[in-house]
Design an enzyme around this catalytic site. Structure first.
Site, PDB file in Angstrom:
ATOM      1  N   ASN A   1       0.863  -1.190   0.000  1.00  0.00           N
ATOM      2  CA  ASN A   1       0.000   0.000   0.000  1.00  0.00           C
ATOM      3  C   ASN A   1       0.894   1.232   0.000  1.00  0.00           C
ATOM      4  O   ASN A   1       2.103   1.127   0.205  1.00  0.00           O
ATOM      5  CB  ASN A   1      -0.946  -0.040   1.217  1.00  0.00           C
ATOM      6  CG  ASN A   1      -0.156  -0.072   2.506  1.00  0.00           C
ATOM      7  OD1 ASN A   1       0.575   0.860   2.816  1.00  0.00           O
ATOM      8  ND2 ASN A   1      -0.256  -1.159   3.255  1.00  0.00           N
TER       9      ASN A   1
ATOM     10  N   LYS B   1      10.825 -16.577  -9.650  1.00  0.00           N
ATOM     11  CA  LYS B   1       9.840 -15.708 -10.297  1.00  0.00           C
ATOM     12  C   LYS B   1       8.869 -16.593 -11.079  1.00  0.00           C
ATOM     13  O   LYS B   1       9.314 -17.474 -11.831  1.00  0.00           O
ATOM     14  CB  LYS B   1      10.600 -14.771 -11.242  1.00  0.00           C
ATOM     15  CG  LYS B   1       9.736 -13.817 -11.996  1.00  0.00           C
ATOM     16  CD  LYS B   1      10.599 -13.010 -12.961  1.00  0.00           C
ATOM     17  CE  LYS B   1       9.717 -12.206 -13.888  1.00  0.00           C
ATOM     18  NZ  LYS B   1      10.426 -11.691 -15.035  1.00  0.00           N
TER      19      LYS B   1
ATOM     20  N   PHE C   1      -3.894   3.488  15.527  1.00  0.00           N
ATOM     21  CA  PHE C   1      -4.408   4.418  14.519  1.00  0.00           C
ATOM     22  C   PHE C   1      -5.601   3.758  13.845  1.00  0.00           C
ATOM     23  O   PHE C   1      -5.728   2.533  13.855  1.00  0.00           O
ATOM     24  CB  PHE C   1      -3.323   4.769  13.489  1.00  0.00           C
ATOM     25  CG  PHE C   1      -2.481   5.942  13.916  1.00  0.00           C
ATOM     26  CD1 PHE C   1      -1.657   5.847  15.021  1.00  0.00           C
ATOM     27  CD2 PHE C   1      -2.542   7.150  13.227  1.00  0.00           C
ATOM     28  CE1 PHE C   1      -0.893   6.928  15.433  1.00  0.00           C
ATOM     29  CE2 PHE C   1      -1.782   8.241  13.631  1.00  0.00           C
ATOM     30  CZ  PHE C   1      -0.958   8.133  14.739  1.00  0.00           C
TER      31      PHE C   1
END
Ligand code: CTP
Length: 412
Positions: free
Chosen positions: A218, A301, A339
């Site tokens: 994020n 990957k 928070f």
């Protein structure tokens, strides 16, 4: 390097006397002055005769120094006949940056043969020294003995850092980063009302890899947490930061544990929480982590050809809630601050999280609106505590929000 976590605009009324001695690093003291002025600190300056070979008084005046002196007598002394006493009477702290081997020797022995050394001798407040010199000069037994004498007397030493110095040598002797010197000065100017407390702060995003090169995350910058960590340290606390991937450089007094994923953050926090007095969780922890496709090697990957091009399904598992876990383990003598980032029903969600996660205080902000939340220099928050106190603050720099959060501890 970002200095947003050091720009505390709350030092109006404080004055620092900046001494500059003759080193190639003298130009960096101009940046220190600029950063101090951004924090509203009034600054007077003394340049020694050899500093004048590297920098001039005009640069300091132009950037906001209100008195620049260069000698004990004559025009360089300005108007004040007692200029050697003025810093002691007007400044809350004195910093010499860069400080040469010569000024360290003079201060260690109480010599007062020019304006700066006389001002330092007459200064009774906190004295900070940021040395800069060739590594051979720094490691010389005489310099080391002088340094030990100064530290034993209570002088605050900042650096010197290890690195390449102007003459091409490498070693210890480089001026510490200006941001570290600034942080040290702000700490000297701050009340030490958190002295004796150990404070744990989580900050930044977490990254949840789904193969060796791709992750979910994020846009959290970690700035709010960085401001809380720095301000707690400035106010005397021992601060431990558990940081997801962010770009902040903290003053050396702050202990930093870098982590990547939510699981790593949880492990680090659980190790530190039992002997912390306070924890403040600001991290934007990813609530879910991808589960690697069956039989996939997480060190490799994934190739496009092995994924369904238009219908890729990523399986997710829930991550632990770190704040809730600390709340479950909280003792009566510990304080836990959380928070809440919300897009709607701010107060309802904040009240719910305050009690659900066993918090003492919650700072709630709307995300997705200008001037608040992720990746913003300011925040508009409401603060609720377990005693029922509710405060709604206007849009403020995150440094100021952080400072005010610590102020609220007195009500708990
Ligand atoms: N938090 C945490 N660990 C998580 C999720 C959140 O420690 N896995 C902490 C955050 O650091 C913050 C508080 O919990 O202090 C609230 O986070 P927020 O994202 O607002 O809410 P969530 O509890 O995750 O709930 P929801 O996403 O449903 O609003």
């Amino acid at each position: 390097m970002s200095t947003a976590h050091l720009q505390f605009p709350c030092f109006l009324g404080k004055r620092v006397h900046l001494g500059v001695t003759g080193s190639v690093a003298a130009y960096k003291s101009i940046e220190l002055l600029r950063l101090l002025r951004q924090c509203q600190v009034a600054v007077s300056v003394t340049l020694t005769e050899s500093a004048l070979r590297f920098v001039g008084p005009e640069s300091f005046r132009a950037l906001g120094a209100d008195m620049v002196t260069t000698s004990m007598f004559g025009p360089g002394a300005g108007e004040d006949p007692f200029v050697h006493l003025t810093p002691g009477q007007t400044a809350s702290a004195m910093v010499i940056a860069p400080a040469t081997a010569n000024i360290l020797a003079k201060l260690a022995h109480g010599l007062a043969d020019d304006l700066l050394s006389t001002q330092a001798l007459a200064f009774g407040g906190p004295l900070l020294l940021a040395p800069a010199m060739n590594p051979a000069m720094w490691s010389a037994p005489a310099t080391q003995a002088n340094w030990r004498t100064l530290l034993a007397r209570g002088t605050v030493g900042i650096g010197p850092a290890v690195g390449d110095v102007a003459c091409g040598d490498t070693g210890q002797g480089k001026l510490s980063p200006v941001e570290h010197i600034l942080a040290g000065v702000l700490r000297a100017l701050s009340p030490h009302d958190l002295a004796g407390k150990t404070v744990l702060v989580t900050l930044g995003p977490t990254r949840e890899n789904w193969d060796a090169v791709r992750f979910l995350s994020n846009p959290s910058s970690g700035l709010m947490g960085a401001c809380l960590a720095v301000s707690a340290w400035m106010r005397g606390a021992h601060v431990r930061v558990v940081a997801g991937p962010t770009g902040f450089d903290f003053p050396p007094g702050i202990e930093v544990t870098p982590v990547t994923s939510a699981l790593e953050m949880l492990d680090a926090c659980q190790a530190l929480w039992p002997d912390s007095d306070l924890a403040c969780c600001t991290a934007a922890v990813c609530d879910f982590r991808p589960l690697a496709p069956k039989n996939a090697d997480p060190a490799r990957k994934l190739k496009k050809r092995d994924m369904a091009p238009d219908d890729l399904v990523l399986r997710l598992a829930a991550n632990p809630d770190i704040l809730r876990t600390l709340g479950e383990q909280k003792r009566k003598d510990q304080i836990l601050i959380g928070f809440a980032a919300e897009t709607e029903d701010l107060m309802g969600q904040a009240r719910f999280k305050l009690s659900e996660k066993n918090l003492d205080l919650i700072v709630a902000n709307l995300v997705g609106v200008p001037g608040s939340g992720f990746d913003s220099g300011t925040n508009t928050v409401a603060v609720l505590d377990r005693t029922g106190r509710v405060e709604q603050w206007p849009e403020l720099p995150k440094t100021e929000v952080a400072w005010r959060v610590w102020d609220l501890l007195r009500h708990l």
